[in-house]
Design a protein around this motif. Structure first.
Motif, PDB file in Angstrom:
ATOM      1  N   SER A  46       0.880  -1.161  -0.041  1.00  9.74           N
ATOM      2  CA  SER A  46      -0.096   0.081   0.157  1.00  9.74           C
ATOM      3  C   SER A  46       0.935   1.219  -0.140  1.00  9.74           C
ATOM      4  O   SER A  46       1.905   1.134   0.311  1.00  9.74           O
ATOM      5  CB  SER A  46      -0.742  -0.047   1.293  1.00  9.74           C
TER       6      SER A  46
ATOM      7  N   LYS B 180       0.084   5.587   0.853  1.00  7.90           N
ATOM      8  CA  LYS B 180      -0.905   6.771   1.179  1.00  7.90           C
ATOM      9  C   LYS B 180      -0.652   7.964   0.701  1.00  7.90           C
ATOM     10  O   LYS B 180       0.611   8.502   0.662  1.00  7.90           O
ATOM     11  CB  LYS B 180      -0.569   6.961   2.878  1.00  7.90           C
TER      12      LYS B 180
ATOM     13  N   MET C 196      -5.620   5.724   1.269  1.00 12.70           N
ATOM     14  CA  MET C 196      -4.624   4.664   1.178  1.00 12.70           C
ATOM     15  C   MET C 196      -4.887   3.719   0.197  1.00 12.70           C
ATOM     16  O   MET C 196      -5.949   3.091  -0.057  1.00 12.70           O
ATOM     17  CB  MET C 196      -4.572   4.016   2.478  1.00 12.70           C
TER      18      MET C 196
ATOM     19  N   TYR D  88      -8.499   6.494   4.477  1.00 10.29           N
ATOM     20  CA  TYR D  88      -7.157   5.986   5.567  1.00 10.29           C
ATOM     21  C   TYR D  88      -7.866   6.718   6.701  1.00 10.29           C
ATOM     22  O   TYR D  88      -7.690   5.991   7.960  1.00 10.29           O
ATOM     23  CB  TYR D  88      -6.016   6.591   5.192  1.00 10.29           C
TER      24      TYR D  88
ATOM     25  N   ALA E  68      -3.370   0.145   7.524  1.00 14.13           N
ATOM     26  CA  ALA E  68      -3.839   1.381   8.292  1.00 14.13           C
ATOM     27  C   ALA E  68      -3.459   1.672   9.495  1.00 14.13           C
ATOM     28  O   ALA E  68      -3.447   2.591  10.239  1.00 14.13           O
ATOM     29  CB  ALA E  68      -5.419   1.409   8.261  1.00 14.13           C
TER      30      ALA E  68
ATOM     31  N   LYS F 156       3.961   5.968   5.368  1.00 16.94           N
ATOM     32  CA  LYS F 156       3.574   6.084   3.790  1.00 16.94           C
ATOM     33  C   LYS F 156       3.498   4.794   2.887  1.00 16.94           C
ATOM     34  O   LYS F 156       2.565   4.436   2.169  1.00 16.94           O
ATOM     35  CB  LYS F 156       4.421   6.993   3.040  1.00 16.94           C
TER      36      LYS F 156
END
Length: 359
Positions: A38, A40, A45, A68, A108, A113
């Motif tokens: 992932s 962000k 996200m 997110y 999450a 990031k």
């Protein structure tokens, strides 16, 4: 510029797709549709979709936009709505209608990031040890890591991370599950993943082996075949590995794709009777071990099932000969078998597998 267009223009996303593809093509890190990554960006996200393959990251849109802040709030308040990531998805930026991985809660849980989550076989071999916390403390000395006792993916795993890992922890070893690394850049996270994998890779491992010549004959007419992976064949030919394999499930993806644990042929039954017993169980087992001869699985096995059967050998041949292992409890197996998110994941993977074979 839409959020999707901004993502496509972000060089870090291009880097993430490259690393995701590499991990997805490495069976020692990711098997089948397992693992997820992932990034962000601007409050969104972007996380790998459930049932998709990291190996396709550079050729297909496999990332789903998730709110997110909203998902994080649900996680921190122990709101079980976090188990259904659907309501947190930005539908307008998700025209394909893909569903975010249930493990979006893991991503999450970190403010970093970039988050990479793999089912690194060397990590799993360490994470199933009963002495995993002490073993990891020695092997990962000097790194920012935390061991997270096994919890069902979703809000339960997010809670376990919150309870066991200080905010900002860069490396999470998930008990009976896998590896998570976090960084402010893709390069930083990738470097950590390589470092942890290298440190946990054993200096020696059990040698691969071939199934006995008689196994294929014994499977004739049963609809089963020898597993086409020599490390998995070794399990049935090694008393120590057979003892580790013969029991309840060691990690979730094995259960999801191959059924609970394994079926071991009993001295009183033929191979054909054993595979029939495996297939007729309430939750069928798709991996049969014939002591002294080898390992078998259905001839109709999907690519995902083949990948997980291979991973089982890759994990067990890396387990320390002197280590004791911990397994999922019957209750933990049951909650995974009744997991709606996994039903979706398996159905989507079956559909994609069919499309792959047709092309």
């Amino acid at each position: 510029m839409t959020a999707y267009e901004a993502l496509q223009a972000n060089p870090e996303f291009a880097a993430l797709r490259t690393v995701s593809t590499r991990l997805g093509l490495d069976p020692l890190q990711v098997q089948g549709p397992g693992g997820n990554t992932s990034i962000k960006c601007g409050g969104i996200m972007w996380v790998k979709a459930s049932g998709t393959w990291l190996a396709d990251a550079e050729t297909r849109d496999i990332f789903v936009p998730v709110d997110y802040d909203g998902l994080t709030q649900a996680i921190t308040s122990d709101d079980e709505s976090a188990d259904d990531v659907g309501p947190f998805t930005h539908a307008s930026e998700n025209p394909s209608g893909l569903r975010a991985s249930i493990e979006a809660t893991v991503h999450a849980s970190s403010p970093a990031k970039v988050v990479l989550h793999t089912h690194c076989v060397a990590t799993i071999a360490a994470a199933i040890r009963k002495d995993a916390p002490a073993f990891l403390a020695e092997k990962l000395d000097g790194l920012s890591f935390a061991f997270i006792p096994y919890a069902k993916p979703g809000s339960g795993l997010a809670r376990a991370i919150r309870e066991n890992a200080p905010v900002g922890t860069e490396i999470l070893v998930l008990g009976n599950h896998g590896l998570v690394v976090c960084g402010e850049t893709v390069a930083e996270a990738d470097s950590l993943l390589r470092e942890v994998s290298a440190r946990l890779t054993p200096a020696t491992k059990a040698d691969p082996a071939d199934a006995s010549p008689a196994l294929k004959d014994r499977l004739s007419g049963t609809g089963w075949m020898p597993v086409p992976h020599r490390p998995t064949q070794r399990i049935a030919l090694d008393e120590r590995l057979l003892a580790i394999a013969d029991g309840r499930t060691l990690y979730p993806d094995h259960l999801v794709f191959l059924g609970p644990g394994v079926t071991v042929t009993m001295p009183s039954e033929t191979v054909s009777q054993a595979v029939a017993r495996a297939a007729q169980a309430p939750f069928p087992s798709k991996l049969v071990l014939v002591p002294g001869h080898g390992a078998a699985m259905p001839q109709t096995a999907s690519r995902s099932e083949l990948a997980l059967a291979s991973a089982f050998g890759d994990v067990l041949t890396r387990v320390d000969p002197n280590a004791s292992v911990t397994r999922l409890s019957r209750d933990q197996e049951a909650e995974l078998l009744d997991w709606d998110a996994e039903t979706y994941r398996k159905s989507l993977n079956k559909e994609q597998s069919t499309q792959r074979h047709a092309t």
